[in-house]
Design an enzyme around this catalytic site. Structure first.
Site, PDB file in Angstrom:
ATOM      1  N   HIS A 261      29.822  37.025  41.098  1.00  0.00           N
ATOM      2  CA  HIS A 261      28.816  37.069  40.022  1.00  0.00           C
ATOM      3  C   HIS A 261      28.616  35.670  39.476  1.00  0.00           C
ATOM      4  O   HIS A 261      29.569  34.893  39.390  1.00  0.00           O
ATOM      5  CB  HIS A 261      29.280  38.004  38.889  1.00  0.00           C
ATOM      6  CG  HIS A 261      28.164  38.429  37.998  1.00  0.00           C
ATOM      7  ND1 HIS A 261      27.705  37.653  36.961  1.00  0.00           N
ATOM      8  CD2 HIS A 261      27.397  39.549  38.000  1.00  0.00           C
ATOM      9  CE1 HIS A 261      26.704  38.280  36.363  1.00  0.00           C
ATOM     10  NE2 HIS A 261      26.496  39.428  36.974  1.00  0.00           N
ATOM     11  N   GLU A 319      27.447  46.210  40.798  1.00  0.00           N
ATOM     12  CA  GLU A 319      26.798  46.945  41.885  1.00  0.00           C
ATOM     13  C   GLU A 319      27.771  47.710  42.756  1.00  0.00           C
ATOM     14  O   GLU A 319      27.396  48.669  43.413  1.00  0.00           O
ATOM     15  CB  GLU A 319      25.981  45.979  42.758  1.00  0.00           C
ATOM     16  CG  GLU A 319      24.939  45.179  42.019  1.00  0.00           C
ATOM     17  CD  GLU A 319      23.767  46.011  41.545  1.00  0.00           C
ATOM     18  OE1 GLU A 319      23.976  47.181  41.169  1.00  0.00           O
ATOM     19  OE2 GLU A 319      22.648  45.486  41.552  1.00  0.00           O
TER      20      GLU A 319
HETATM   21  N1  ACO Z   1      31.124  37.411  49.582  1.00  0.00           N
HETATM   22  C1  ACO Z   1      31.559  36.291  50.196  1.00  0.00           C
HETATM   23  N2  ACO Z   1      31.485  35.067  49.650  1.00  0.00           N
HETATM   24  C2  ACO Z   1      30.928  34.971  48.435  1.00  0.00           C
HETATM   25  C3  ACO Z   1      30.452  36.097  47.720  1.00  0.00           C
HETATM   26  C4  ACO Z   1      30.571  37.350  48.341  1.00  0.00           C
HETATM   27  N3  ACO Z   1      30.146  38.455  47.739  1.00  0.00           N
HETATM   28  N4  ACO Z   1      29.969  35.707  46.534  1.00  0.00           N
HETATM   29  C5  ACO Z   1      30.106  34.376  46.488  1.00  0.00           C
HETATM   30  N5  ACO Z   1      30.689  33.933  47.631  1.00  0.00           N
HETATM   31  C6  ACO Z   1      31.023  32.551  47.957  1.00  0.00           C
HETATM   32  C7  ACO Z   1      29.762  31.736  48.208  1.00  0.00           C
HETATM   33  O1  ACO Z   1      29.454  31.699  49.589  1.00  0.00           O
HETATM   34  C8  ACO Z   1      30.150  30.382  47.660  1.00  0.00           C
HETATM   35  O2  ACO Z   1      30.874  29.685  48.633  1.00  0.00           O
HETATM   36  P1  ACO Z   1      30.497  28.150  48.973  1.00  0.00           P
HETATM   37  O3  ACO Z   1      30.394  27.438  47.640  1.00  0.00           O
HETATM   38  O4  ACO Z   1      31.613  27.687  49.829  1.00  0.00           O
HETATM   39  O5  ACO Z   1      29.169  28.202  49.673  1.00  0.00           O
HETATM   40  C9  ACO Z   1      31.133  30.689  46.550  1.00  0.00           C
HETATM   41  O6  ACO Z   1      31.655  31.986  46.809  1.00  0.00           O
HETATM   42  C10 ACO Z   1      30.487  30.702  45.171  1.00  0.00           C
HETATM   43  O7  ACO Z   1      29.390  31.538  45.205  1.00  0.00           O
HETATM   44  P2  ACO Z   1      27.967  31.126  44.679  1.00  0.00           P
HETATM   45  O8  ACO Z   1      26.972  31.426  45.732  1.00  0.00           O
HETATM   46  O9  ACO Z   1      27.966  29.758  44.098  1.00  0.00           O
HETATM   47  O10 ACO Z   1      27.795  32.117  43.484  1.00  0.00           O
HETATM   48  P3  ACO Z   1      26.448  32.381  42.763  1.00  0.00           P
HETATM   49  O11 ACO Z   1      26.751  32.334  41.337  1.00  0.00           O
HETATM   50  O12 ACO Z   1      25.329  31.538  43.209  1.00  0.00           O
HETATM   51  O13 ACO Z   1      26.086  33.821  43.289  1.00  0.00           O
HETATM   52  C11 ACO Z   1      26.064  36.083  43.689  1.00  0.00           C
HETATM   53  C12 ACO Z   1      26.448  34.984  42.700  1.00  0.00           C
HETATM   54  C13 ACO Z   1      24.632  35.839  44.189  1.00  0.00           C
HETATM   55  C14 ACO Z   1      26.094  37.419  42.973  1.00  0.00           C
HETATM   56  C15 ACO Z   1      27.032  36.047  44.874  1.00  0.00           C
HETATM   57  O14 ACO Z   1      28.340  36.270  44.413  1.00  0.00           O
HETATM   58  C16 ACO Z   1      26.669  37.066  45.946  1.00  0.00           C
HETATM   59  O15 ACO Z   1      25.873  36.756  46.825  1.00  0.00           O
HETATM   60  N6  ACO Z   1      27.242  38.314  45.873  1.00  0.00           N
HETATM   61  C17 ACO Z   1      26.891  39.347  46.804  1.00  0.00           C
HETATM   62  C18 ACO Z   1      25.574  40.015  46.373  1.00  0.00           C
HETATM   63  C19 ACO Z   1      25.737  40.873  45.136  1.00  0.00           C
HETATM   64  O16 ACO Z   1      26.710  41.594  44.975  1.00  0.00           O
HETATM   65  N7  ACO Z   1      24.716  40.807  44.261  1.00  0.00           N
HETATM   66  C20 ACO Z   1      24.705  41.579  42.997  1.00  0.00           C
HETATM   67  C21 ACO Z   1      25.051  40.709  41.843  1.00  0.00           C
HETATM   68  S1  ACO Z   1      25.195  41.628  40.326  1.00  0.00           S
HETATM   69  C22 ACO Z   1      23.617  41.741  39.736  1.00  0.00           C
HETATM   70  O17 ACO Z   1      22.771  40.945  39.984  1.00  0.00           O
HETATM   71  C23 ACO Z   1      23.300  42.918  38.887  1.00  0.00           C
END
Ligand code: ACO
Length: 384
Positions: A261, A319
């Site tokens: 998140h 989610e």
């Molecule tokens: N699975 C695997 N790796 C992940 C995940 C995940 N679910 N979430 C984050 N990471 C990794 C990213 O690849 C990133 O790695 P890197 O910096 O080496 O590239 C690191 O963890 C940090 O993640 P960010 O992308 O910087 O986090 P951001 O704040 O941009 O994204 C997000 C948050 C989009 C929710 C992300 O965690 C994600 O894609 N989750 C899966 C989709 C999801 O569950 N979405 C619903 C969110 S809740 C809502 O909107 C109501």
């Protein structure tokens, strides 16, 4: 880009406006909505109470609640042009979120015999009252079932379930959906809410803002995750498969839907609320196997995410259990994101109203990284 340009990819950590609607503390794992912890509000309030709270900054008394219910219930029926648009969308087999986005643009049209109120108030009520009708009507049209008219005396959550399958839901099923709807009603400046505020900040109207918000919500990084999150649990099938399955997914560079998140670096507080509600639903059905599997998947995923991305503090987000809860309530996965939209409407409306009260056009800066000083070349002199 000049050395002193502050560049925040994804606007992370950038504060663009104050809000009195909801507060997220991502380090402490807290969500406060108009002063109430989400754990309190989501387990006690009806959707009507929570939407009233968001719009008026206090809980309604019995008379105010009755009036608010009546105002919303009187707006539930869809205008004929909206129904016609849904019928056309069905012929093209348009996906439910796309049909919702298309039809949302017609929500300010008047239904037959609709009472006349001021436009701003009327549009706010129409958005919240009609989203469930839109989703349920379209879903039934897709399966060639007759559309079920809303029932005035039912609450917002119960009426939504009734319009989907024609059965008046049990009190427990109604409460489970109500908990979901209230838990997701608002969440500070999330992407869809920020989209709505950006649109309204240009002087545009509520309906346009809501259409944009639906588009933003649809993406899998935001509201599109609960279907794939549930699918993760369904694909894993048995606790023994969890670790090899998740290891393989992470090794392939996949993101685990329902984890991570932007704000929360601990477990999302809504995850707790929805997991308790989901447990109750599966207990009621007399089968906790799916719930137990999901809990196991969560534990394994969090452990492996920490191995995979050390120090990123990736936990289950709202989610993950939303999909499980809605599945337990009997909703098909295709309706998870539209139901998220149903929940978030009152929040979008409240944010648009707050933005309008102290408006400043939303227009962030950008860092140009292209070239300067190019010399014009005539068409017949250009090479590749
Ligand atoms: N699975 C695997 N790796 C992940 C995940 C995940 N679910 N979430 C984050 N990471 C990794 C990213 O690849 C990133 O790695 P890197 O910096 O080496 O590239 C690191 O963890 C940090 O993640 P960010 O992308 O910087 O986090 P951001 O704040 O941009 O994204 C997000 C948050 C989009 C929710 C992300 O965690 C994600 O894609 N989750 C899966 C989709 C999801 O569950 N979405 C619903 C969110 S809740 C809502 O909107 C109501």
């Amino acid at each position: 880009m000049s050395a002193d340009t502050v560049f925040k990819p994804g606007l992370e950590g950038v504060v663009v406006a104050p809000t009195a609607l909801s507060h997220v503390d991502g380090q402490a794992g807290e969500l406060v909505i108009r002063g109430y912890a989400v754990e309190t509000l989501a387990t006690r309030a009806s959707y009507e109470e929570a939407s009233y709270l968001l719009w008026h900054d206090h809980l309604p008394n019995a008379q105010q609640l009755e009036q608010h219910h009546a105002a919303l219930a009187s707006m539930r029926a869809l205008p004929e042009p909206t129904l016609q648009l849904l019928r056309s969308a069905v012929r093209q087999r348009v996906a439910p979120m796309d049909a919702l986005r298309m039809a949302a643009g017609t929500l300010n049209l008047r239904a037959p015999h609709e009472a006349h109120t001021s436009d701003a108030q009327r549009d706010a009520l129409a958005v919240v009252a009609r989203f469930p009708t839109l989703v349920a009507a379209y879903w039934r049209m897709l399966y060639d079932e007759p559309v079920i008219a809303p029932r005035h005396e039912l609450g917002h959550a119960a009426n939504y379930l009734y319009m989907l399958d024609g059965d008046e839901p049990s009190a427990a099923r109604e409460r489970a959906l109500e908990t979901y709807l209230v838990a997701l009603i608002d969440h500070a400046f999330n992407a869809s809410t920020f989209t709505a505020r950006t649109i309204i900040s240009t002087g545009s109207d509520l309906i346009s803002a809501v259409c944009g918000a639906v588009g933003a919500l649809k993406g899998h990084l935001h509201g599109g995750a609960p279907g794939p999150a549930l699918q993760l649990v369904l694909d894993i099938r048995s606790p023994k498969n969890a670790e090899p399955y998740i290891r393989a997914a992470l090794a392939q560079g996949k993101r685990l839907m329902g984890f991570g998140h932007r704000d929360y670096k601990v477990r999302d507080p809504r995850t707790y609320v929805l997991s308790v509600a989901a447990r109750q639903v599966y207990e009621m059905e007399g089968n906790l196997a799916m719930y137990d599997l999901a809990q196991h998947v969560e534990q394994v995923a969090v452990r492996l995410l920490e191995e995979h991305k050390p120090g990123r503090n990736l936990h289950a987000n709202v989610e993950f259990y939303a999909g499980l809860l809605l599945h337990g309530v009997g909703l098909p996965a295709e309706l998870f994101t539209p139901t998220f939209a149903v929940a978030r409407t009152a929040g979008w409306v409240a944010h648009c109203q707050e933005q309008q009260r102290a408006n400043r056009l939303m227009q962030p800066g950008s860092a140009y990284v292209g070239e300067f000083g190019r010399v014009w070349v005539e068409l017949d002199e250009r090479s590749l």
